[in-house]
Design a protein around this motif. Structure first.
Motif, PDB file in Angstrom:
ATOM      1  N   VAL A 125      -9.249  -3.171  21.653  1.00  0.00           N
ATOM      2  CA  VAL A 125     -10.097  -2.197  22.331  1.00  0.00           C
ATOM      3  C   VAL A 125     -10.805  -2.937  23.450  1.00  0.00           C
ATOM      4  N   LEU A 126     -10.658  -2.433  24.661  1.00  0.00           N
ATOM      5  CA  LEU A 126     -11.271  -3.036  25.844  1.00  0.00           C
ATOM      6  C   LEU A 126     -12.142  -2.005  26.552  1.00  0.00           C
ATOM      7  N   PRO A 127     -13.272  -2.437  27.110  1.00  0.00           N
ATOM      8  CA  PRO A 127     -14.057  -1.486  27.901  1.00  0.00           C
ATOM      9  C   PRO A 127     -13.368  -1.201  29.235  1.00  0.00           C
ATOM     10  N   THR A 128     -13.451   0.032  29.679  1.00  0.00           N
ATOM     11  CA  THR A 128     -12.973   0.409  31.011  1.00  0.00           C
ATOM     12  C   THR A 128     -14.128   0.165  31.988  1.00  0.00           C
ATOM     13  N   ASP A 129     -13.907   0.469  33.249  1.00  0.00           N
ATOM     14  CA  ASP A 129     -15.004   0.362  34.215  1.00  0.00           C
ATOM     15  C   ASP A 129     -16.175   1.234  33.775  1.00  0.00           C
ATOM     16  N   ARG A 130     -15.863   2.423  33.277  1.00  0.00           N
ATOM     17  CA  ARG A 130     -16.905   3.334  32.793  1.00  0.00           C
ATOM     18  C   ARG A 130     -17.657   2.730  31.602  1.00  0.00           C
ATOM     19  N   GLY A 131     -16.925   2.082  30.702  1.00  0.00           N
ATOM     20  CA  GLY A 131     -17.546   1.414  29.560  1.00  0.00           C
ATOM     21  C   GLY A 131     -18.403   0.242  29.983  1.00  0.00           C
ATOM     22  N   ARG A 132     -17.927  -0.520  30.965  1.00  0.00           N
ATOM     23  CA  ARG A 132     -18.735  -1.646  31.471  1.00  0.00           C
ATOM     24  C   ARG A 132     -20.004  -1.133  32.151  1.00  0.00           C
ATOM     25  N   GLU A 133     -19.929   0.054  32.746  1.00  0.00           N
ATOM     26  CA  GLU A 133     -21.127   0.659  33.344  1.00  0.00           C
ATOM     27  C   GLU A 133     -22.156   0.974  32.258  1.00  0.00           C
ATOM     28  N   VAL A 134     -21.707   1.506  31.135  1.00  0.00           N
ATOM     29  CA  VAL A 134     -22.609   1.786  30.009  1.00  0.00           C
ATOM     30  C   VAL A 134     -23.256   0.487  29.519  1.00  0.00           C
ATOM     31  N   LEU A 135     -22.439  -0.547  29.380  1.00  0.00           N
ATOM     32  CA  LEU A 135     -22.974  -1.842  28.939  1.00  0.00           C
ATOM     33  C   LEU A 135     -24.003  -2.374  29.935  1.00  0.00           C
ATOM     34  N   ALA A 136     -23.737  -2.236  31.213  1.00  0.00           N
ATOM     35  CA  ALA A 136     -24.666  -2.712  32.243  1.00  0.00           C
ATOM     36  C   ALA A 136     -25.976  -1.918  32.214  1.00  0.00           C
ATOM     37  N   ILE A 137     -25.891  -0.622  32.025  1.00  0.00           N
ATOM     38  CA  ILE A 137     -27.103   0.195  31.946  1.00  0.00           C
ATOM     39  C   ILE A 137     -27.936  -0.240  30.752  1.00  0.00           C
ATOM     40  N   ALA A 138     -27.289  -0.424  29.609  1.00  0.00           N
ATOM     41  CA  ALA A 138     -28.008  -0.839  28.401  1.00  0.00           C
ATOM     42  C   ALA A 138     -28.640  -2.216  28.587  1.00  0.00           C
ATOM     43  N   HIS A 169     -12.998   9.862  26.327  1.00  0.00           N
ATOM     44  CA  HIS A 169     -13.962  10.078  27.406  1.00  0.00           C
ATOM     45  C   HIS A 169     -13.931   8.961  28.463  1.00  0.00           C
ATOM     46  N   GLY A 170     -12.948   8.071  28.344  1.00  0.00           N
ATOM     47  CA  GLY A 170     -12.738   7.080  29.388  1.00  0.00           C
ATOM     48  C   GLY A 170     -13.615   5.847  29.338  1.00  0.00           C
TER      49      GLY A 170
END
Length: 152
Positions: A103-116, A86-87
């Protein structure tokens, strides 16, 4: 008490400290999951917090993620595979060990981390409104003492 607590012999099971701590986490986590879904991240489920919570900024192996989350490597690999599909994360060769992947976060993953992370003040304010600011501060200190004292 919530209907999430199973019954035993026709009555509610004993609600222990561990059950209360878990249920409080579930309640707070549902707020996070709802916010993520509202912001276009409905593919992220509660179980995926085990990946995001233990992921280093510089990358982490599936084995280390599994160890940190206290789960099997196979279970962690499934979570990572879902997030990768899911990117939200990507796997890259580990420069220190050619056989391993990080395993590295993508930009989308970093967005999830920032929201949390952005929800932390809101959630703490919400809990402070329920139990009071002083009790929230004491609760955080007590939970940290338990974490350290029990060996987490």
């Amino acid at each position: 008490m919530s209907t999430r607590i199973p019954t035993r012999d026709g009555g509610e099971r004993l609600v222990t400290l561990a059950v209360l701590m878990r249920e409080a986490f579930v309640a707070l986590n549902e707020v996070v999951m709802g916010r993520l879904a509202e912001q276009g991240h409905s593919a992220v489920r509660s179980a995926h917090s085990a990946v995001f919570q233990y992921l280093d900024d510089t990358g982490t192996t599936v084995s280390l993620l599994a160890e940190r989350a206290r789960m099997t490597k196979q279970a962690m690999a499934e979570l990572v595979q879902h997030l990768e599909a899911h990117g939200y994360v990507r796997r890259v060769p580990d420069p220190r060990d050619r056989r391993a992947k990080l395993v590295l976060p993508t930009d989308r993953g970093r967005e999830v981390l920032a929201i949390a992370r952005g929800l932390v003040p809101e959630l703490e304010e919400r809990v402070g409104g329920i139990v009071g600011v002083e009790r929230l501060s004491a609760l955080k200190a007590d939970l940290d003492a338990i974490r350290r004292g029990v060996g987490g």
